[in-house]
Motif scaffolding. Structure first.
Motif, short mmCIF file in Angstrom:
data_model
loop_
_atom_site.label_atom_id
_atom_site.label_comp_id
_atom_site.label_asym_id
_atom_site.label_seq_id
_atom_site.Cartn_x
_atom_site.Cartn_y
_atom_site.Cartn_z
N TYR A 239 5.58 5.60 9.38
CA TYR A 239 5.83 6.41 10.75
C TYR A 239 6.72 5.83 11.79
O TYR A 239 6.18 4.50 12.29
CB TYR A 239 4.20 6.75 11.31
CG TYR A 239 4.25 7.77 12.36
CD1 TYR A 239 4.45 9.06 12.27
CD2 TYR A 239 4.42 7.36 13.67
CE1 TYR A 239 4.54 10.03 13.19
CE2 TYR A 239 4.55 8.21 14.84
CZ TYR A 239 4.46 9.65 14.52
OH TYR A 239 4.57 10.57 15.58
N ARG A 247 8.22 10.55 13.53
CA ARG A 247 8.66 11.06 12.26
C ARG A 247 8.02 10.28 11.15
O ARG A 247 8.17 8.96 11.07
CB ARG A 247 10.30 10.67 12.19
CG ARG A 247 10.59 11.25 10.59
CD ARG A 247 12.18 10.89 10.47
NE ARG A 247 12.68 11.59 9.47
CZ ARG A 247 13.98 11.13 8.84
NH1 ARG A 247 14.70 10.27 9.59
NH2 ARG A 247 14.27 11.60 7.72
N GLN A 249 7.54 9.40 7.04
CA GLN A 249 8.13 9.27 5.72
C GLN A 249 7.54 8.84 4.80
O GLN A 249 6.75 7.72 4.79
CB GLN A 249 9.88 8.49 5.98
CG GLN A 249 10.47 9.09 7.13
CD GLN A 249 11.83 8.14 7.26
OE1 GLN A 249 12.48 8.34 6.53
NE2 GLN A 249 11.59 7.34 8.40
N ASP A 250 7.59 9.34 3.55
CA ASP A 250 6.94 9.03 2.48
C ASP A 250 7.67 8.72 1.11
O ASP A 250 7.07 8.34 -0.08
CB ASP A 250 5.53 9.99 1.86
CG ASP A 250 6.19 11.12 1.55
OD1 ASP A 250 7.29 11.39 1.49
OD2 ASP A 250 5.15 12.12 1.51
N ALA A 251 8.89 8.31 1.26
CA ALA A 251 9.96 8.19 0.25
C ALA A 251 9.54 6.86 -0.24
O ALA A 251 9.43 5.84 0.62
CB ALA A 251 11.46 8.26 0.66
N ILE A 254 11.66 3.90 0.89
CA ILE A 254 11.84 3.63 2.37
C ILE A 254 10.37 2.89 2.58
O ILE A 254 10.45 1.84 3.28
CB ILE A 254 11.65 4.97 3.07
CG1 ILE A 254 13.09 5.71 2.94
CG2 ILE A 254 11.43 4.77 4.56
CD1 ILE A 254 13.36 6.86 3.59
N THR A 255 9.32 3.30 2.14
CA THR A 255 8.14 2.80 2.32
C THR A 255 7.87 1.26 1.74
O THR A 255 7.40 0.26 2.36
CB THR A 255 6.77 3.40 2.09
OG1 THR A 255 7.04 3.82 0.37
CG2 THR A 255 6.81 4.93 2.76
#
Length: 289
Positions: A239, A247, A249-251, A254-255
């Motif tokens: 976050y 925003r 994100q849970d890709a 990315i995490t």
């Protein structure tokens, strides 16, 4: 006749029991519903207080919309009135109403997370703030907002700290890396800052909390704040916040990259004891001012 204070265009006015409910905010609506359920079932303030574990005065304040009800109080009312989880859910919606719509997903995720990893660069994260610090930050960042609205937002922010006292599910493991700027940027006066640093010292002693300070003489792996949240039954979430919105994100890529950055931050930051010592010294500086 009992009168309930109601906000209309930023002012507090008296509203009678039979006036239209559209003038009530979510907090006041919760209080009215508790009062009506209590009266319908012929339960006294004292009796409801005993069942929920609170004083009659607290029950009265909730019914008047003066204080935000705790989760324990809402659960106790549902049991006393036989309303399932109706009031518990209504309370959650009332609290969410005091957060910007873009922040609501974060609040929901925060409640469900098993582990939270936060990096703050300018302000102390909301979960660790004192009411005085939160109030001062709202006044700085939301000029022109009414006192009533600010107090409601402060109460909503403080309600998030119930995570630390809940038993089921257990509190999340919280790891926080605070840049030293968070403790040097003066939010409110020296008394507010001293109180906030005192809160950090207290929270840093909680078994579920790990607090590290990123000193000015270190070069952090990243300059922007972010939060990672890990769950038991869903992917890790990243976050981040921008100037006007946040925003999630849970890709996985990315995490995973954010997790590596966080590991670097933890390696660069001071250890727990050194962090506590530095915060203690800074608190004493504010106290002497």
């Amino acid at each position: 006749m009992f009168e309930l204070p109601v906000r209309r265009k930023g002012q507090v006015i008296a509203m009678k029991d039979d006036e239209p409910s559209e003038f009530l905010n979510p907090l006041e609506t919760f209080g009215v519903d508790v009062r009506e359920l209590r009266r319908t079932r012929r339960i006294t303030l004292q009796a409801l207080g005993k069942v929920t574990g609170y004083s009659p005065s607290y029950v009265c304040k909730v019914e008047k919309g003066v204080v935000h009800p705790s989760e324990r109080f809402a659960v106790g009312c549902d049991k006393a009135f036989g309303t399932g989880v109706m009031l518990t859910r209504q309370r959650e919606r009332a609290l969410e109403g005091d957060h910007p719509s873009w922040f609501l997903p974060y609040v929901t995720y925060e409640r469900k997370a098993a582990r939270i990893f936060d990096y703050s660069t300018l302000y102390v994260m909301g979960l660790l703030q004192t009411p005085e610090y939160a109030r001062a930050s709202y006044r700085l960042t939301m000029p022109g907002t009414t006192t009533e609205s600010i107090e409601s937002k402060v109460a909503a922010r403080m309600s998030r700290r119930e995570l630390f006292t809940r038993t089921e599910p257990p509190p999340p493991k919280l790891w926080v890396v605070l840049h030293e700027a968070c403790l040097r940027v003066r939010v409110g006066d020296s008394k507010v800052m001293a109180g906030q640093l005192g809160r950090l010292l207290e929270d840093g002693e909680r078994p579920e909390v790990t607090l590290q300070l990123m000193p000015f003489d270190a070069v952090p792996a990243v300059a922007t704040p972010f939060t990672l949240m890990a769950f038991e039954s869903r992917p890790t979430l990243l976050y981040t916040e921008g100037p006007v919105a946040g925003r999630p994100q849970d890709a996985p890529k990315i995490t995973a990259a954010a997790a590596e950055v966080y590991d670097q931050l933890r390696a660069e930051a001071l250890g727990r004891r050194a962090t506590s010592d530095r915060i203690w010294r800074m608190r004493e500086e504010y106290r002497r001012e």
